[in-house]
Design a protein around this motif. Sequence first.
Motif, PDB file in Angstrom:
ATOM      1  N   LEU A  78      11.484  -7.844   5.490  1.00 25.04           N
ATOM      2  CA  LEU A  78      10.874  -6.678   6.136  1.00 25.04           C
ATOM      3  C   LEU A  78      11.659  -5.401   5.876  1.00 25.04           C
ATOM      4  O   LEU A  78      11.088  -4.320   5.708  1.00 25.04           O
ATOM      5  N   VAL A  79      12.976  -5.522   5.841  1.00 26.40           N
ATOM      6  CA  VAL A  79      13.824  -4.333   5.723  1.00 26.40           C
ATOM      7  C   VAL A  79      13.954  -3.867   4.274  1.00 26.40           C
ATOM      8  O   VAL A  79      13.901  -2.661   3.986  1.00 26.40           O
ATOM      9  N   PHE A  80      14.076  -4.804   3.337  1.00 23.61           N
ATOM     10  CA  PHE A  80      14.457  -4.425   1.976  1.00 23.61           C
ATOM     11  C   PHE A  80      13.353  -4.527   0.928  1.00 23.61           C
ATOM     12  O   PHE A  80      13.433  -3.837  -0.100  1.00 23.61           O
ATOM     13  N   LEU A  81      12.362  -5.367   1.138  1.00 19.33           N
ATOM     14  CA  LEU A  81      11.333  -5.498   0.108  1.00 19.33           C
ATOM     15  C   LEU A  81      10.365  -4.319   0.171  1.00 19.33           C
ATOM     16  O   LEU A  81      10.048  -3.829   1.267  1.00 19.33           O
ATOM     17  N   PRO A  82       9.857  -3.873  -0.974  1.00 22.15           N
ATOM     18  CA  PRO A  82       8.850  -2.817  -0.965  1.00 22.15           C
ATOM     19  C   PRO A  82       7.524  -3.364  -0.455  1.00 22.15           C
ATOM     20  O   PRO A  82       7.250  -4.560  -0.544  1.00 22.15           O
ATOM     21  N   SER A  83       6.699  -2.484   0.095  1.00 23.47           N
ATOM     22  CA  SER A  83       5.413  -2.932   0.621  1.00 23.47           C
ATOM     23  C   SER A  83       4.476  -3.360  -0.494  1.00 23.47           C
ATOM     24  O   SER A  83       3.615  -4.217  -0.306  1.00 23.47           O
ATOM     25  N   ARG A  84       4.648  -2.758  -1.656  1.00 20.50           N
ATOM     26  CA  ARG A  84       3.828  -3.111  -2.807  1.00 20.50           C
ATOM     27  C   ARG A  84       4.724  -3.405  -3.990  1.00 20.50           C
ATOM     28  O   ARG A  84       5.787  -2.801  -4.142  1.00 20.50           O
ATOM     29  N   THR A  85       4.296  -4.332  -4.862  1.00 20.56           N
ATOM     30  CA  THR A  85       5.078  -4.608  -6.065  1.00 20.56           C
ATOM     31  C   THR A  85       4.970  -3.428  -6.997  1.00 20.56           C
ATOM     32  O   THR A  85       3.895  -2.877  -7.204  1.00 20.56           O
TER      33      THR A  85
ATOM     34  N   VAL B   7      -1.134 -11.008  -1.642  1.00 23.28           N
ATOM     35  CA  VAL B   7      -0.230  -9.888  -1.920  1.00 23.28           C
ATOM     36  C   VAL B   7      -1.022  -8.632  -2.262  1.00 23.28           C
ATOM     37  O   VAL B   7      -0.679  -7.522  -1.838  1.00 23.28           O
ATOM     38  N   ALA B   8      -2.101  -8.789  -3.034  1.00 20.36           N
ATOM     39  CA  ALA B   8      -2.925  -7.644  -3.418  1.00 20.36           C
ATOM     40  C   ALA B   8      -3.517  -6.950  -2.196  1.00 20.36           C
ATOM     41  O   ALA B   8      -3.718  -5.738  -2.188  1.00 20.36           O
ATOM     42  N   ARG B   9      -3.777  -7.719  -1.142  1.00 21.62           N
ATOM     43  CA  ARG B   9      -4.405  -7.137   0.058  1.00 21.62           C
ATOM     44  C   ARG B   9      -3.387  -6.607   1.062  1.00 21.62           C
ATOM     45  O   ARG B   9      -3.578  -5.535   1.645  1.00 21.62           O
ATOM     46  N   PHE B  10      -2.297  -7.355   1.262  1.00 21.29           N
ATOM     47  CA  PHE B  10      -1.370  -6.996   2.337  1.00 21.29           C
ATOM     48  C   PHE B  10      -0.021  -6.462   1.848  1.00 21.29           C
ATOM     49  O   PHE B  10       0.742  -5.912   2.650  1.00 21.29           O
ATOM     50  N   GLY B  11       0.293  -6.639   0.568  1.00 22.34           N
ATOM     51  CA  GLY B  11       1.567  -6.171   0.055  1.00 22.34           C
ATOM     52  C   GLY B  11       2.627  -7.253   0.048  1.00 22.34           C
ATOM     53  O   GLY B  11       2.585  -8.186   0.870  1.00 22.34           O
ATOM     54  N   ALA B  12       3.585  -7.133  -0.863  1.00 27.90           N
ATOM     55  CA  ALA B  12       4.603  -8.167  -1.049  1.00 27.90           C
ATOM     56  C   ALA B  12       5.507  -8.306   0.162  1.00 27.90           C
ATOM     57  O   ALA B  12       5.881  -9.415   0.550  1.00 27.90           O
TER      58      ALA B  12
END
Length: 535
Positions: free
Chosen positions: A510-517, A340-345
């Motif tokens: 893909l549509v609703f989650l943020p790219s980063r926490t 997650v730290a590298r690619f995003g949540a």
Amino acid sequence: MSAPEPRSAALQIPETVHSRRWAILTVLLFSLVVVVLDNSILNVAMKTIAQPPPTGLGSTQSQLQWAINAYTLVFAGLLFTSGLVGDRLGRKKTLIFGMLVFGAGSLLSALADSSGELIAFRALMGFGAAFVMPSTLAIIANVFDRDERPKAIGIWTGTVGFGIALGPIVGGLLLQHFWWGSVFLVNVPIVAIGVIAMAALVPDSKDPLPGRLDPVGVLLSIIGLVLVAYGIIKGGQLADFTAPESWMTIVTGVVVLGGWVLHEHRSDHPAFDIAYFRDRRFSASVVAIGFVFFGLVGVTFFSVFYTQSVRGYSPLQSGLLMLPLAAAQIIFAPRARLVVARFGARAVCAAGLALDAVAFLGFLLLGTATPIWVLEVVFFLMGMAMAHVMPPATVMIMSALPREKAGSASAVNNTFRQVGGALGVAVLGSLLSTVYHSGIDSHLAAVPGLSEHLQQTAGQSVEATLTVAQQLGSAGRALVQPANDAFVHAMHVTATASAGVAALGAVVALVFLPSRTSQEPPAHEQERVSVRSEG
């Protein structure tokens, strides 16, 4: 993910608590395993309990279903309320209370003399478990700093998957050496050790400003969740969600939950702030968790019939075949934070759900004589997929709410997990049963002298067909291969449907989650958290 922050006074975590945080996590996982394990351990004991006394209780198919569903129904219905109780009265107190009730229910279940008693005591176990699950995650949120919390939550989610896979193995071992009640009695010493360790190590925490009670909101949430869960379970039992007893109950439950949402929105002292669902990371994460457990619990349910009924493995061997699922959880869940730290949540959750869909499609490779290592690879992929969805989704849920509301956040997480799993068993089980019945019906009709009643009984499941075939002797041998073929076809259809649900979950991510926490709630909110060390 954000850079680690120093452990400041704003976090209000005493040094005595911080220094033993990993020991506290170990104790919490101890209680988590026993609750999750028992939710799956009963499946392998079904045949034994169905046998006449003294071997079993002589339970009917309906009684066996309710022995499972009584636990699920009470558990799902009380999860949200138990989270609120923990926030108000203290999570440690709630956790110990739940463990004691769960232990008492386990002892009584082991000593049950009838199917009715077993169903009632299983409901008592569900009552206790409902107070354990939210408390474990809420305590984790209050004893770990922000930089360590994703790792702790990753271990927590890995333990959930491990417990689900471990249940059939432990159940098979116990039934191989002891009587059916041992699958419940084994919980008692674990609970006793766990409660002692909790009293000595686990700190208490609660919302310092809980506000006034909202009994109407609490009551509406219980009624609504119980009605929805009951309707789902009933639809699965009847293999017909168009039956009034199923769809009317579900609709009524949804209406009650709608009334609960309206009440909470208008109340000046809501039991749960509905505005939290406006946070995309919160709402999308709970939906993702529901999708994951829809497929996981539903697919593991029908895979047991494939390994035991079609392939002829024993309950213990069938449980051992699920070890790759548990192994993948243990390997990948604690490390998911690094990905997650590298690619995003968003990317990780979407990829995890997409891999889940691929794993479900792997069931299409399985036939009546396929090398069993193919199933092992499929299970490993399922575990890997789940391990990359649950930790980041759970972290986002827990970080979306102030930490003093950790019990409520954990309860929402577990409610969607439980309802998703119940829906998976009911919907996928119903689909499996319907497709199987259509595939075996013509073969049953061709058996000379087979009454209409026996045709209906034999068409309910592959296990029922094989049982009737055995009773018919030489005349029934012609049913064995068609039954296996019909089940494999039904399994393929069901697995394809599971893959479709997982793919839909990937789109939602893909549509609703943020790219980063996102960052946690601001420090002025965190300062309200009260964590005190006891003992």
